[in-house]
Design a protein around this motif. Structure first.
Motif, PDB file in Angstrom:
ATOM      1  N   ASP A   1       0.822  -1.209   0.000  1.00  0.00           N
ATOM      2  CA  ASP A   1       0.000   0.000   0.000  1.00  0.00           C
ATOM      3  C   ASP A   1       0.854   1.256   0.000  1.00  0.00           C
ATOM      4  O   ASP A   1       0.532   2.248  -0.668  1.00  0.00           O
ATOM      5  N   ALA A   2       1.976   1.233   0.737  1.00  0.00           N
ATOM      6  CA  ALA A   2       2.849   2.406   0.796  1.00  0.00           C
ATOM      7  C   ALA A   2       3.511   2.661  -0.556  1.00  0.00           C
ATOM      8  O   ALA A   2       3.627   3.814  -0.996  1.00  0.00           O
ATOM      9  N   VAL A   3       3.946   1.593  -1.240  1.00  0.00           N
ATOM     10  CA  VAL A   3       4.561   1.751  -2.553  1.00  0.00           C
ATOM     11  C   VAL A   3       3.542   2.263  -3.566  1.00  0.00           C
ATOM     12  O   VAL A   3       3.812   3.194  -4.339  1.00  0.00           O
ATOM     13  N   LEU A   4       2.362   1.680  -3.565  1.00  0.00           N
ATOM     14  CA  LEU A   4       1.329   2.117  -4.510  1.00  0.00           C
ATOM     15  C   LEU A   4       0.929   3.566  -4.247  1.00  0.00           C
ATOM     16  O   LEU A   4       0.665   4.330  -5.188  1.00  0.00           O
ATOM     17  N   GLU A   5       0.898   3.969  -2.978  1.00  0.00           N
ATOM     18  CA  GLU A   5       0.584   5.359  -2.646  1.00  0.00           C
ATOM     19  C   GLU A   5       1.640   6.301  -3.226  1.00  0.00           C
ATOM     20  O   GLU A   5       1.311   7.352  -3.789  1.00  0.00           O
ATOM     21  N   ALA A   6       2.917   5.920  -3.093  1.00  0.00           N
ATOM     22  CA  ALA A   6       3.992   6.751  -3.634  1.00  0.00           C
ATOM     23  C   ALA A   6       3.936   6.792  -5.161  1.00  0.00           C
ATOM     24  O   ALA A   6       4.110   7.860  -5.776  1.00  0.00           O
ATOM     25  N   LEU A   7       3.696   5.651  -5.795  1.00  0.00           N
ATOM     26  CA  LEU A   7       3.595   5.612  -7.254  1.00  0.00           C
ATOM     27  C   LEU A   7       2.427   6.470  -7.745  1.00  0.00           C
ATOM     28  O   LEU A   7       2.556   7.201  -8.730  1.00  0.00           O
ATOM     29  N   ASN A   8       1.302   6.375  -7.070  1.00  0.00           N
ATOM     30  CA  ASN A   8       0.123   7.153  -7.462  1.00  0.00           C
ATOM     31  C   ASN A   8       0.354   8.652  -7.312  1.00  0.00           C
ATOM     32  O   ASN A   8      -0.305   9.456  -7.999  1.00  0.00           O
ATOM     33  N   ALA A   9       1.277   9.020  -6.435  1.00  0.00           N
ATOM     34  CA  ALA A   9       1.609  10.438  -6.262  1.00  0.00           C
ATOM     35  C   ALA A   9       2.668  10.895  -7.259  1.00  0.00           C
ATOM     36  O   ALA A   9       3.082  12.060  -7.229  1.00  0.00           O
ATOM     37  N   GLY A  10       3.109   9.997  -8.121  1.00  0.00           N
ATOM     38  CA  GLY A  10       4.055  10.373  -9.168  1.00  0.00           C
ATOM     39  C   GLY A  10       5.511  10.222  -8.804  1.00  0.00           C
ATOM     40  O   GLY A  10       6.387  10.674  -9.560  1.00  0.00           O
ATOM     41  N   ILE A  11       5.828   9.584  -7.687  1.00  0.00           N
ATOM     42  CA  ILE A  11       7.224   9.411  -7.275  1.00  0.00           C
ATOM     43  C   ILE A  11       7.832   8.256  -8.077  1.00  0.00           C
ATOM     44  O   ILE A  11       7.256   7.165  -8.157  1.00  0.00           O
ATOM     45  N   LYS A  12       9.010   8.472  -8.650  1.00  0.00           N
ATOM     46  CA  LYS A  12       9.611   7.510  -9.566  1.00  0.00           C
ATOM     47  C   LYS A  12      10.766   6.721  -8.968  1.00  0.00           C
ATOM     48  O   LYS A  12      11.267   5.783  -9.596  1.00  0.00           O
ATOM     49  N   LYS A  13      11.215   7.099  -7.778  1.00  0.00           N
ATOM     50  CA  LYS A  13      12.315   6.375  -7.138  1.00  0.00           C
ATOM     51  C   LYS A  13      11.889   6.030  -5.720  1.00  0.00           C
ATOM     52  O   LYS A  13      11.613   6.922  -4.912  1.00  0.00           O
ATOM     53  N   ILE A  14      11.827   4.733  -5.417  1.00  0.00           N
ATOM     54  CA  ILE A  14      11.305   4.279  -4.125  1.00  0.00           C
ATOM     55  C   ILE A  14      12.222   3.181  -3.585  1.00  0.00           C
ATOM     56  O   ILE A  14      12.616   2.272  -4.328  1.00  0.00           O
ATOM     57  N   VAL A  15      12.551   3.254  -2.312  1.00  0.00           N
ATOM     58  CA  VAL A  15      13.375   2.237  -1.662  1.00  0.00           C
ATOM     59  C   VAL A  15      12.559   1.596  -0.539  1.00  0.00           C
ATOM     60  O   VAL A  15      12.048   2.289   0.346  1.00  0.00           O
ATOM     61  N   VAL A  16      12.443   0.270  -0.595  1.00  0.00           N
ATOM     62  CA  VAL A  16      11.683  -0.508   0.391  1.00  0.00           C
ATOM     63  C   VAL A  16      12.669  -1.314   1.229  1.00  0.00           C
ATOM     64  O   VAL A  16      13.331  -2.219   0.716  1.00  0.00           O
ATOM     65  N   LEU A  17      12.760  -1.005   2.517  1.00  0.00           N
ATOM     66  CA  LEU A  17      13.788  -1.606   3.353  1.00  0.00           C
ATOM     67  C   LEU A  17      13.381  -2.945   3.966  1.00  0.00           C
ATOM     68  O   LEU A  17      14.217  -3.816   4.163  1.00  0.00           O
ATOM     69  N   CYS A  18      12.108  -3.121   4.273  1.00  0.00           N
ATOM     70  CA  CYS A  18      11.679  -4.278   5.064  1.00  0.00           C
ATOM     71  C   CYS A  18      11.819  -5.584   4.285  1.00  0.00           C
ATOM     72  O   CYS A  18      11.824  -5.608   3.054  1.00  0.00           O
ATOM     73  N   ASP A  19      11.930  -6.679   5.039  1.00  0.00           N
ATOM     74  CA  ASP A  19      11.940  -7.997   4.404  1.00  0.00           C
ATOM     75  C   ASP A  19      10.663  -8.737   4.794  1.00  0.00           C
ATOM     76  O   ASP A  19       9.866  -8.263   5.589  1.00  0.00           O
TER      77      ASP A  19
END
Length: 297
Positions: free
Chosen positions: A80-98
């Motif tokens: 949900d956090a990644v999709l929220e960032a993508l929907n806001a137009g952010i093109k570079k995203i780093v996901v730390l959790c495993d």
């Protein structure tokens, strides 16, 4: 130059008000990272290290210019956090959790591709452009190990990265940018997808790959070299050489399927493509020296 991240990149931190978010936001800012906003639902109006907090990514991007987002969220909330960032137009995203559910990972990767975005992770320490900025949780002593230089680094392992990079420094080298691909079985961005960025970076002369058994990402690098997609020298170190055959391993990415993914397979593919494979971390710096001596002769 650097790839993905530099001191001008405007970074948003999702999950900034948690203990990890607060701690590492300060550390990233101390390293030169331009953190401009944070997001935690229900915490809008708060400040974290002089960084304003918003309820949602949309509300943050409506107020601030944002280029990249870093996620300090638990695995069940990552999609949900990644999709929220993508929907806001952010093109570079780093996901730390495993431990992100597999189907969530597949959906995130597909959504990122459709949006023309790059999502890095999960199960990663993050990314660094040496001497400029950092997104992730690299330790406070990183300035002793992660020296600026002209060697790009891609890695699947956190602990091995510190060891191999320290050997580069001992050999007199530094790094341009480091990308932690992450150790999950399905990475959101693969080695071969980062290679063109290093290929086009005039400040990167060679690339070091820190891989391990399982998956086919290292073989994909060999294929990219054979196809002329990547033309700079490649030096690799592969963890898992002594892993007992047929034994289950704890690392999510260390899965061997359909006869592919063994360290032997990877070494053969890389050698055939012209890459240099170190038998132990201490050899990486020496192999780099040999490469540049050959180039200058």
């Amino acid at each position: 130059m650097s790839i993905i991240l530099d001191e001008q990149t405007r970074v948003l931190v999702q999950g900034i008000t948690g203990n990890e978010g607060r701690f590492w936001t300060q550390h990233m800012m101390d390293c030169g990272t331009n953190v401009v906003a944070g997001v935690t639902p229900g915490k809008e109006g708060q400040m974290v290290r002089d960084v304003p907090v918003f309820h949602t990514v949309k509300r943050a991007t409506a107020t601030m210019d944002v280029d990249a987002s870093l996620l300090f969220v638990p695995p069940q909330l990552a999609k949900d956090a990644v999709l929220e960032a993508l929907n806001a137009g952010i093109k570079k995203i780093v996901v730390l959790c495993d431990g992100i559910p597999l189907h969530d990972t597949l959906q995130m990767r597909k959504s990122a591709q459709m949006a023309g975005a790059m999502v890095i992770g999960g199960n990663t320490s993050g990314i660094i452009s040496m001497g400029k900025a950092m997104m992730g949780f690299f330790p406070y002593w990183l300035d002793r190990v992660y020296k600026p230089g002209r060697i790009g680094i891609m890695t699947r392992s956190g602990s091995l990265t510190n060891e191999v990079t320290s050997e580069l420094v001992k050999a007199g080298f530094g790094a341009s940018s480091l990308v932690g691909i992450g150790g999950d079985s399905v990475p959101l961005t693969r080695f071969a997808e980062v290679l063109p960025l290093f290929e086009n970076d005039p400040d990167t002369d060679a690339v070091v790959i820190i891989g391990e058994l399982g998956g086919t990402m290292e073989e994909e690098v060999a294929e990219a070299m054979e196809n002329g997609i990547f033309t700079k020298p490649v030096i690799s170190f592969l963890g898992g050489r002594t892993a007992p055959k047929g034994k289950k391993m704890g690392h999510a990415g260390a899965i061997i399927t359909a006869g592919k993914g063994t360290v032997e397979d990877k070494i053969a593919a890389l050698n055939e493509a012209g890459a240099y494979v170190a038998k132990k971390p201490s050899m990486v710096g020496e192999l780099l020296k040999d490469v540049f001596v050959k180039q200058n002769n």
